[in-house]
Design a protein around this motif. Sequence first.
Motif: not given
Length: 890
Positions: A376-392
């Motif tokens: 019915w074209k109702q929506s909600s919004q969200g987000a993915i917070a991406v963090s790239v880091t070293e393996a060590a």
Amino acid sequence: MIAQCDNLRVIARCFTRTILTAIAVVAMSFPMIHGALAQTTGKRVALVIGNSEYTHLPKLRNPTNDVREVVAVLRSAQFEVIYGRDLTRIQFEELAKTFLRSVENADVSLVYYSGHGVQIAGHNYLIPVDARLSTPYDVEIEAVMIDNIYNYIRENSKMQLVFLDACRDNPFRIEQYWIADRLERATGNQGLARPANAASPSRALSGNGSLFAFSTEPGRVAYDGSGDLSHYTQAFVRRALTPNLEVRQMLTQVRRDVITATNGQQIPWENSSLVDDFFMLRLPGAPTTAAIHRLNVVAGASPAPVDLPTPRSPSGAPLTVAFDRAPETGRLLVDGRPVEPGRPIQIAQLAHLTFDPGSAAAGHVELLTYAVSDPWKQSSQGAIAVSVTEAAQMARSSTRVAQQARPAPAPAPAPAAPRHQEAHAYVALLQRSTAEAPIGVGPVPLRLPEPRGIPGGEALAVTFNEVPATGMLRSGERVVETGSTLPLGEIAGLTFEPQIGTQGQAQAFRLTLDTGDRRTASGFSARPVIHPCDAAAAEPFDLQGVAPGRLPNEIDPPAALRACTEAIRQYPAITRFEFQLGRAHLAARAVAEGWRHVETAADRGHIRALYQIGYLNRLGVGRPASETAAVEMFKRGADRGDPYSIYDYGKALFYGRGVDKDVSNGLTMMLRAADLGHTYAMNELGYIFTSGSGMTADTERGLRFYQAGVERRDIYSFNNVGIAYLRGTGVQRDPKKAMDYFVRAAAGGHPYAPTNVARLYRDGAGVPRNEALAATWFERGAERGDYWGAYDRGRLALQGAGRLRSTVDAGYYFALATALNRPGVGDPDNNARQLLQRLSDDDKRKVEQRLLRQLNGADTATAAAASLDDRLVALARRSWEQRNPRIDLF
């Protein structure tokens, strides 16, 4: 756009700022994200029928297609749907009975019919596929009067909606048809009539009124349409599921669509007494999703699962996710393919969502925003917070605690277990679950296993791939349909309410858990069953019952008493169990207890109990007989739509028994009971018309009613048609055919048919003369309580040859016949008693000893008999009642 952080020392500060910003953005963009709840709709029940493949009338192209689409729409609107295609008269009748049994206390009852329909004398009739409409008797025998269905649902549900797409052309084959006591003219192409009885809400419940919707205006015809659906149904299915659209507004849009499609040739029309609004579909709550989902990935690593918690719809509707933009660095993938900004992703695909860091350097942070949308074209919004880091760094962070606790080097880690292994094991375990679901007791808990101790289980959901079209699967108040998603934690609380008439039909539910790396298909099943009380003591044709029912003589009292006592303990709110316990007590001859339970059931609203009280009053069982009191109860039951009460009240009016005589209304009521499928009414109408009792005789019309009973395998109709062939009433005399019908009636338990068979063998009519077989059949009739079976067996013992000749046998059966003699069905001259009196005292003493042996010597109740003859009659009665512990044979 979120800038890349310059170095690792500011990652924490940058990431914190990013999260706070994202939360603020999401909260401002949709403040209702977590507050929506599923709408409850109450009990909704629908009957949907489409007839296309007519055998004798013009075929129609679209009605069976109409059914498919309308059923889908109504199930989406949370109706329990009872539907059928191309139904004969008897199939139509049986499906209607299932519907009427299902509407008790419904908030909304709905009928949608597509096919041939006609009006005669201001009444609307729906036409089954086997109708001929070729003789004056065919409308009342072959068609279904919609008023009779409507009258019942009006008294037993709060709101009634009737949609008739049923006046496409003229199916009449002749000009006049019998309607009650008048021969009415049938005018072709006149469409359907305005409903005469839909002007006010139901009297029985706190009614919200009725609505009749016609595919065209009164007196005009509708068009079948050139596509797969009729013009009317096409518009209905297009508009019905528009959220928050009140039904009368919806029908205005339907009317506009049909007028446009037919260039003004067809104008849909409604007649409404609704006093409250009705919405097929209320706008459900908006979908919900996590405001922020944190994802850590290793620079230079292969794509990592996103593990986004599954968004949820309060209504269980299918959802889609669309990302606002592509990552600044790296790639967002589904099944290995890049996600296109703005392109919807099905919820099931989220398990396959991965993030490929690509060339992103350690320290890169960004926010990927998305929108979750419902149909019915109702929506909600969200987000993915991406963090790239070293393996060590990730390795140091994850092992710091372990290194502090154990200075020694740790052994090599074991291979990682598949993600969500416990969740997949739980879903697979469901496959073993099968639950019994008693019919007619409301939603039944399926008692599925609890998903305890599943890491991350609160973020997982299953998708239902298959939900049967009969019955209602619910999570709380929400109906679960094919395509619905359900959180893992709600599975254990599922309930199922099986549809009436589905006993023994296993209902299989299929679902899938997809976590990206693994997909588990599973399911469970429910088996609808008839409760033992319903199996043991249900009343035939009880529209508040759920089982075919048993006649009084078919009830096993001990088993019925046990089952119904337990049923009341389990389901104290189910009134029919109270009524059926009363029937069990009556079958056990515990009359006072029977009365108590039946009266309690009547006070609590069980309609058939009103008829039962009337029946007991008429017979004088446990209380003085009163025809007036009986008729009063029959009228109350008739007003509430009970077929038995309608028949008996109509019969009382017709003959003037216990009420002022009213032949016309009495006839109309018996026709109404017959239209609902009550074979007792068919037999009475057959007798009235063949004999001319109270009306001008019309043998053909009477035989049509008898034959309608035969088609329903009614034992009384078999016997009546047999009598017609034996006497040549309206048919050529044929004793062989008479014998066939009598045997079929006797096989079904008819009390008088065995005597009719016996007489044919005794007289050699249609069969070779055989006195031995005649004696066997007379004895069978006598045991069923037939005076004439016992009397004729006694005469055969006096007059027969060889071993059949026995004055003691004659005395035994004359005593039994005298004991069984009843006004109206026996012998007013009581010839059996006269013949008993002529026997010698020596023969009578032998009869007495025989009866005493049957009673194990107990004779206290007959010691005071005035004469030996009276004593024999009393003993015969007691012996017969001991073998047949019932109030009345049928």
